[in-house]
Design an enzyme around this catalytic site. Sequence first.
Site, PDB file in Angstrom:
ATOM      1  N   LYS A 159       0.853  -1.098  -0.060  1.00 33.15           N
ATOM      2  CA  LYS A 159      -0.070   0.014   0.108  1.00 33.15           C
ATOM      3  C   LYS A 159       0.951   1.190  -0.080  1.00 33.15           C
ATOM      4  CE  LYS A 159      -3.831  -2.452   2.093  1.00 33.15           C
ATOM      5  NZ  LYS A 159      -4.508  -2.738   3.229  1.00 33.15           N
ATOM      6  N   GLN A 174      -5.032  -1.473   9.210  1.00 34.21           N
ATOM      7  CA  GLN A 174      -4.904  -2.930   8.788  1.00 34.21           C
ATOM      8  C   GLN A 174      -5.652  -3.897   9.746  1.00 34.21           C
ATOM      9  OE1 GLN A 174      -3.863  -3.627   5.572  1.00 34.21           O
ATOM     10  NE2 GLN A 174      -4.156  -5.597   5.871  1.00 34.21           N
ATOM     11  N   ASP A 177     -11.281   2.694   3.433  1.00 40.55           N
ATOM     12  CA  ASP A 177     -11.776   1.241   3.157  1.00 40.55           C
ATOM     13  C   ASP A 177     -13.156   1.129   3.110  1.00 40.55           C
ATOM     14  OD1 ASP A 177      -9.837  -0.759   3.392  1.00 40.55           O
ATOM     15  OD2 ASP A 177      -9.537  -0.356   5.598  1.00 40.55           O
TER      16      ASP A 177
HETATM   17  N1  GUN Z   1      -7.356  -6.826   5.666  1.00 36.83           N
HETATM   18  C1  GUN Z   1      -7.509  -7.742   4.610  1.00 36.83           C
HETATM   19  N2  GUN Z   1      -8.145  -6.842   3.779  1.00 36.83           N
HETATM   20  C2  GUN Z   1      -8.198  -5.535   4.238  1.00 36.83           C
HETATM   21  C3  GUN Z   1      -8.790  -4.436   3.703  1.00 36.83           C
HETATM   22  O1  GUN Z   1      -9.257  -4.396   2.494  1.00 36.83           O
HETATM   23  N3  GUN Z   1      -8.462  -3.409   4.733  1.00 36.83           N
HETATM   24  C4  GUN Z   1      -7.900  -3.348   5.772  1.00 36.83           C
HETATM   25  N4  GUN Z   1      -7.711  -2.392   6.521  1.00 36.83           N
HETATM   26  N5  GUN Z   1      -7.401  -4.466   6.364  1.00 36.83           N
HETATM   27  C5  GUN Z   1      -7.636  -5.626   5.451  1.00 36.83           C
END
Ligand code: GUN
Length: 293
Positions: free
Chosen positions: A52, A96, A119
């Site tokens: 990311k 996350q 998100d």
């Molecule tokens: N963990 C697995 N997929 C995601 C996601 O799309 N966003 C976040 N914040 N954590 C995750």
Amino acid sequence: MILLDGKAVASEIKQLLKKEINGYIKNGLRPPSLAVILVGDDPASNVYVKNKRESSEEVGINSLCLKLPSETTEEELLKLIEKLNNDDDIDGILVQLPLPPHIHTQKVIEAISPTKDVDGFHPLNMGKLATNVKDGVIPCTPLGIWLMLKHYKIPTFKKDVVIVGASNIVGKPMSLLFLKNEEATVTVCHRNTRDLKSHTLAAEILIVAVGKPKLITADMVQEGAVVIDVGINKLENGKLVGDTDFEKLKEKVSAITPVPGGVGPMTVASLLVNTVHLYRLRHGFPAHPLTEI
Ligand code: GUN
């Protein structure tokens, strides 16, 4: 058979975003910025967060990566989120997942300002998606899958779509996207579905987001189906595989995503789209065109 190359489509989206962000900077605006919070040292989460960060920087988004120890208390995490909520130079906040078990995930999700919720997990943004209200945020994986289908001009209107997995992150928001504008007919299957195969066989578009290697075998899909495999499973030999038996399915379907290189890069590209989307709203511009569905 078309191999749905998420890496290539994501790269195109990133080029577009890079140009767009350059335009803002030329006009004297600050670059968009994304704060990513990682609590603990889960190895998979570490890889995702690194991806990311690198992708953000590629397109000119400022990324702030905040790594906290696994002993961090819920209160400390909530305080940090409040600080970022009040920081005018931050457009997006991502925590996350998964979080350590002593922290209430839903409480954390609800603490993020809906206007910074990249998100799209906040109940307000989920509710906007469910009720067709504009200017919300669409969760990254469903948005990425949608953009990939549109990129390859795969028809979705009036199609029978079957989603396997009813998570808040993928399955549920994906079903809401297909229901928007009464686009497709959607079936959502999950662990309590009685006869999974009877449903998957009926799918013209099959989306699988469960986390079980080879859950979907060739006898479970119809000839010519479009298959989107969201799974990322690490086998004992270290190999990454999805939730479908890719090698057998690819002889039968009309299009399929590889793992890795399918949905994963599209999720990251959508995170960047959502960051720029929130930046635009913050600066009084309209919603990002890629989020208009
Ligand atoms: N963990 C697995 N997929 C995601 C996601 O799309 N966003 C976040 N914040 N954590 C995750």
